[in-house]
Write an enzyme that holds these catalytic residues in place. Structure first.
Site: not given
Length: 309
Positions: A126, A162-164
């Site tokens: 992330d 970023a990830d979710f």
């Protein structure tokens, strides 16, 4: 009836963003089957985003495993591919193969970096994606710290952005749009999502607003909604580790805040919108919030005096 009832999803197990996209699909009615890796000793999957999903373990590197996936593809609407570029192709499960088996299939491919960029095959997390997108430079305070009198580096915001948000949520949106398009075309498609572009897209408004005086035109931590404004930030209470979040941008909410704090313009000496007074307002708010516990502040701001506006 939920929006995605009767939609079948095959989720190839991955980390964070892929499972989150699958979770969003499952929460909205889709039948999600997660394909986990075969673990020695039947080790449980570490994935916590399993709500509403079924699971099987498949060795994708074995001929029997790839054959099973090909048979399943005939019966599903969506495939979630969380792997780096080229992995599915090496397994004989690339889009050219799968779309021949099921032309209505939607293949959602989720990567960290762009699939066609110089970082395409590079691993990352992330924080790396935030840095490449430029969004990381917007996060955190800019208070100068001795002895070098420089601000601390940008602050990592967990792996939420970023990830979710830029990854899993944007991928989910792409799948939903592809399902909508399939109603008209009758055909599936490949949905490409990556976390760098996804999180960069989320920052569209701040980027554009950087050209508007008084919004995002200053260094990080000095703007209206990133901690620079004293009436849009977090304050510590009398009890250590307990805080109050203040977001009183509109005049009526600011007036309610001042009533609750027992303060007025005369206490800091001028118009709250004049940035010259922001440091004084910040110090005053900081001292005032530390005079009471969070419970006491909650009772004050839950009261009728601050809600009559």
């Amino acid at each position: 009836m939920r929006a995605l009832d009767n939609i079948r999803v095959l989720e190839l197990a991955g980390l964070a963003p892929g499972p989150f996209a699958g979770l969003l699909l499952a929460d909205n009615g889709a039948d999600v089957l997660r394909v986990d890796r075969v673990q020695p000793g039947h080790t449980p999957s570490p994935d916590v985003l399993i709500r509403g999903k079924s699971s099987i373990c498949v060795d994708l590197k074995s001929p029997a495993g790839t054959q099973l996936i090909q048979r399943l593809i005939s019966h599903v609407d969506v495939l979630i591919d969380p792997f780096r570029p080229g992995v599915l192709e090496k397994l004989g499960l690339g889009p050219d193969v799968l779309l021949k088996i099921n032309p209505r299939l939607i293949i959602a491919r989720l990567t960290g970096f762009r699939r066609d960029g110089k970082y395409a095959t590079m691993a990352g997390h992330d924080l790396n994606y935030l840095a490449v997108s430029g969004v990381l430079s917007m996060l955190g305070p800019s208070v100068r710290i001795p002895p070098l009198n420089r601000p601390l580096p940008p602050s990592p915001p967990g792996n939420i952005l970023a990830d979710f948000a830029g990854g899993g949520l944007v991928c989910f949106m792409g799948i939903a749009l592809a399902l909508f398009a399939r109603v008209t075309t009758g055909k599936g498609q490949v949905v490409e999502a990556n976390m760098v572009d996804g999180v960069s897209y989320l920052a569209t408004a701040p980027r554009i607003s950087s050209k508007i005086p008084g919004q995002w035109d200053r260094p990080r931590g000095e703007n209206l909604v990133d901690g620079g404004c004293p009436y849009y930030r977090v304050y510590e209470c009398k009890d250590a580790g307990q805080y109050m979040a203040v977001a009183s941008l509109e005049p009526k909410f600011f007036q309610a805040l001042c009533i609750g704090l027992g303060l007025s313009e005369k206490d800091w000496g001028g118009d709250r919108e004049n940035r010259e007074f922001w440091p004084a307002i910040h110090v005053l708010f900081e001292k005032t919030f530390r005079t009471k516990t969070r419970k006491e502040w909650e009772q004050i701001f839950d009261g009728p005096a601050v809600h009559r506006f």
